[in-house]
Design a protein around this motif. Sequence first.
Motif, PDB file in Angstrom:
ATOM      1  N   ARG A 184       1.249   3.299   0.039  1.00 10.34           N
ATOM      2  CA  ARG A 184       2.519   3.976  -0.243  1.00 10.34           C
ATOM      3  C   ARG A 184       2.238   5.397  -0.691  1.00 10.34           C
ATOM      4  O   ARG A 184       1.250   5.652  -1.352  1.00 10.34           O
ATOM      5  CB  ARG A 184       3.273   3.250  -1.348  1.00 10.34           C
ATOM      6  CG  ARG A 184       3.777   1.912  -0.939  1.00 10.34           C
ATOM      7  CD  ARG A 184       4.607   1.314  -2.078  1.00 10.34           C
ATOM      8  NE  ARG A 184       4.755  -0.100  -1.861  1.00 10.34           N
ATOM      9  CZ  ARG A 184       4.197  -1.045  -2.597  1.00 10.34           C
ATOM     10  NH1 ARG A 184       3.453  -0.723  -3.629  1.00 10.34           N
ATOM     11  NH2 ARG A 184       4.381  -2.302  -2.317  1.00 10.34           N
ATOM     12  N   GLY A 185       3.142   6.298  -0.357  1.00 13.83           N
ATOM     13  CA  GLY A 185       2.986   7.686  -0.764  1.00 13.83           C
ATOM     14  C   GLY A 185       2.960   7.812  -2.270  1.00 13.83           C
ATOM     15  O   GLY A 185       3.674   7.109  -2.976  1.00 13.83           O
ATOM     16  N   GLY A 186       2.114   8.686  -2.793  1.00 15.43           N
ATOM     17  CA  GLY A 186       1.982   8.842  -4.234  1.00 15.43           C
ATOM     18  C   GLY A 186       3.000   9.801  -4.808  1.00 15.43           C
ATOM     19  O   GLY A 186       3.124  10.921  -4.371  1.00 15.43           O
ATOM     20  N   GLY A 187       3.762   9.345  -5.776  1.00 12.12           N
ATOM     21  CA  GLY A 187       4.672  10.202  -6.509  1.00 12.12           C
ATOM     22  C   GLY A 187       5.970  10.526  -5.810  1.00 12.12           C
ATOM     23  O   GLY A 187       6.950  10.813  -6.448  1.00 12.12           O
ATOM     24  N   ALA A 188       5.996  10.499  -4.510  1.00 14.72           N
ATOM     25  CA  ALA A 188       7.216  10.831  -3.784  1.00 14.72           C
ATOM     26  C   ALA A 188       8.113   9.601  -3.696  1.00 14.72           C
ATOM     27  O   ALA A 188       7.659   8.478  -3.824  1.00 14.72           O
ATOM     28  CB  ALA A 188       6.877  11.323  -2.381  1.00 14.72           C
ATOM     29  N   ALA A 189       9.367   9.845  -3.471  1.00 14.32           N
ATOM     30  CA  ALA A 189      10.306   8.741  -3.300  1.00 14.32           C
ATOM     31  C   ALA A 189       9.977   7.985  -2.022  1.00 14.32           C
ATOM     32  O   ALA A 189       9.371   8.520  -1.107  1.00 14.32           O
ATOM     33  CB  ALA A 189      11.732   9.293  -3.233  1.00 14.32           C
ATOM     34  N   ALA A 190      10.388   6.737  -1.974  1.00 18.58           N
ATOM     35  CA  ALA A 190      10.163   5.922  -0.779  1.00 18.58           C
ATOM     36  C   ALA A 190      10.907   6.526   0.400  1.00 18.58           C
ATOM     37  O   ALA A 190      11.930   7.190   0.224  1.00 18.58           O
ATOM     38  CB  ALA A 190      10.652   4.501  -1.039  1.00 18.58           C
ATOM     39  N   ALA A 241       2.555   9.440  12.617  1.00 21.42           N
ATOM     40  CA  ALA A 241       3.863   8.807  12.453  1.00 21.42           C
ATOM     41  C   ALA A 241       4.014   8.197  11.060  1.00 21.42           C
ATOM     42  O   ALA A 241       5.063   8.320  10.430  1.00 21.42           O
ATOM     43  CB  ALA A 241       4.065   7.739  13.523  1.00 21.42           C
ATOM     44  N   LEU A 242       2.965   7.559  10.564  1.00 27.91           N
ATOM     45  CA  LEU A 242       3.023   6.958   9.230  1.00 27.91           C
ATOM     46  C   LEU A 242       3.128   8.032   8.148  1.00 27.91           C
ATOM     47  O   LEU A 242       3.915   7.907   7.201  1.00 27.91           O
ATOM     48  CB  LEU A 242       1.796   6.084   8.989  1.00 27.91           C
ATOM     49  CG  LEU A 242       1.743   4.788   9.810  1.00 27.91           C
ATOM     50  CD1 LEU A 242       0.355   4.173   9.731  1.00 27.91           C
ATOM     51  CD2 LEU A 242       2.807   3.818   9.345  1.00 27.91           C
ATOM     52  N   GLU A 243       2.337   9.096   8.276  1.00 34.14           N
ATOM     53  CA  GLU A 243       2.383  10.182   7.290  1.00 34.14           C
ATOM     54  C   GLU A 243       3.743  10.871   7.294  1.00 34.14           C
ATOM     55  O   GLU A 243       4.248  11.259   6.238  1.00 34.14           O
ATOM     56  CB  GLU A 243       1.263  11.186   7.558  1.00 34.14           C
ATOM     57  CG  GLU A 243      -0.099  10.644   7.213  1.00 34.14           C
ATOM     58  CD  GLU A 243      -1.245  11.577   7.560  1.00 34.14           C
ATOM     59  OE1 GLU A 243      -2.292  11.462   6.909  1.00 34.14           O
ATOM     60  OE2 GLU A 243      -1.098  12.418   8.476  1.00 34.14           O
ATOM     61  N   ALA A 244       4.362  10.980   8.463  1.00 35.42           N
ATOM     62  CA  ALA A 244       5.689  11.596   8.545  1.00 35.42           C
ATOM     63  C   ALA A 244       6.736  10.765   7.812  1.00 35.42           C
ATOM     64  O   ALA A 244       7.762  11.281   7.393  1.00 35.42           O
ATOM     65  CB  ALA A 244       6.092  11.769  10.005  1.00 35.42           C
ATOM     66  N   ARG A 245       6.451   9.484   7.625  1.00 30.89           N
ATOM     67  CA  ARG A 245       7.368   8.595   6.910  1.00 30.89           C
ATOM     68  C   ARG A 245       6.976   8.398   5.454  1.00 30.89           C
ATOM     69  O   ARG A 245       7.479   7.502   4.786  1.00 30.89           O
ATOM     70  CB  ARG A 245       7.439   7.258   7.643  1.00 30.89           C
ATOM     71  CG  ARG A 245       8.207   7.382   8.951  1.00 30.89           C
ATOM     72  CD  ARG A 245       7.997   6.195   9.848  1.00 30.89           C
ATOM     73  NE  ARG A 245       8.792   6.279  11.059  1.00 30.89           N
ATOM     74  CZ  ARG A 245       8.506   7.035  12.109  1.00 30.89           C
ATOM     75  NH1 ARG A 245       7.432   7.796  12.111  1.00 30.89           N
ATOM     76  NH2 ARG A 245       9.274   7.046  13.164  1.00 30.89           N
ATOM     77  N   GLY A 246       6.042   9.204   4.959  1.00 32.77           N
ATOM     78  CA  GLY A 246       5.718   9.190   3.542  1.00 32.77           C
ATOM     79  C   GLY A 246       4.543   8.328   3.131  1.00 32.77           C
ATOM     80  O   GLY A 246       4.302   8.149   1.946  1.00 32.77           O
ATOM     81  N   TRP A 247       3.796   7.751   4.071  1.00 33.24           N
ATOM     82  CA  TRP A 247       2.643   6.924   3.733  1.00 33.24           C
ATOM     83  C   TRP A 247       1.402   7.780   3.569  1.00 33.24           C
ATOM     84  O   TRP A 247       1.263   8.816   4.219  1.00 33.24           O
ATOM     85  CB  TRP A 247       2.392   5.888   4.831  1.00 33.24           C
ATOM     86  CG  TRP A 247       3.477   4.867   4.941  1.00 33.24           C
ATOM     87  CD1 TRP A 247       4.567   4.924   5.768  1.00 33.24           C
ATOM     88  CD2 TRP A 247       3.600   3.663   4.197  1.00 33.24           C
ATOM     89  NE1 TRP A 247       5.356   3.814   5.574  1.00 33.24           N
ATOM     90  CE2 TRP A 247       4.785   3.021   4.626  1.00 33.24           C
ATOM     91  CE3 TRP A 247       2.819   3.056   3.227  1.00 33.24           C
ATOM     92  CZ2 TRP A 247       5.201   1.807   4.100  1.00 33.24           C
ATOM     93  CZ3 TRP A 247       3.236   1.843   2.711  1.00 33.24           C
ATOM     94  CH2 TRP A 247       4.416   1.231   3.140  1.00 33.24           C
ATOM     95  N   GLN A 248       0.484   7.350   2.696  1.00 30.97           N
ATOM     96  CA  GLN A 248      -0.841   7.964   2.585  1.00 30.97           C
ATOM     97  C   GLN A 248      -1.752   7.207   3.531  1.00 30.97           C
ATOM     98  O   GLN A 248      -1.784   5.974   3.504  1.00 30.97           O
ATOM     99  CB  GLN A 248      -1.397   7.847   1.167  1.00 30.97           C
ATOM    100  CG  GLN A 248      -0.678   8.679   0.150  1.00 30.97           C
ATOM    101  CD  GLN A 248      -1.314   8.523  -1.229  1.00 30.97           C
ATOM    102  OE1 GLN A 248      -2.174   7.682  -1.451  1.00 30.97           O
ATOM    103  NE2 GLN A 248      -0.870   9.344  -2.152  1.00 30.97           N
ATOM    104  N   VAL A 249      -2.474   7.928   4.386  1.00 34.71           N
ATOM    105  CA  VAL A 249      -3.302   7.275   5.395  1.00 34.71           C
ATOM    106  C   VAL A 249      -4.710   7.848   5.345  1.00 34.71           C
ATOM    107  O   VAL A 249      -4.889   9.061   5.339  1.00 34.71           O
ATOM    108  CB  VAL A 249      -2.718   7.479   6.817  1.00 34.71           C
ATOM    109  CG1 VAL A 249      -3.540   6.743   7.860  1.00 34.71           C
ATOM    110  CG2 VAL A 249      -1.264   7.021   6.872  1.00 34.71           C
TER     111      VAL A 249
END
Length: 56
Positions: free
Chosen positions: A34-40, A15-23
Amino acid sequence: MRVSYDGSLASLRAALEARGWQVQEGPGVLRIRRGGGAAAPAPSPTPQNTATPAAK
């Protein structure tokens, strides 16, 4: 930070990765960044007012 979650680590991670988080997953723990390089992640949409004025 400590949080409680009633579910599997795998489902929380997905669920977190689907929302752009690095886990990163360890034994009984998740490291979340926070996801690297991608928009929030996009915010939830605001409900639209669809009411029409009353006729006179």
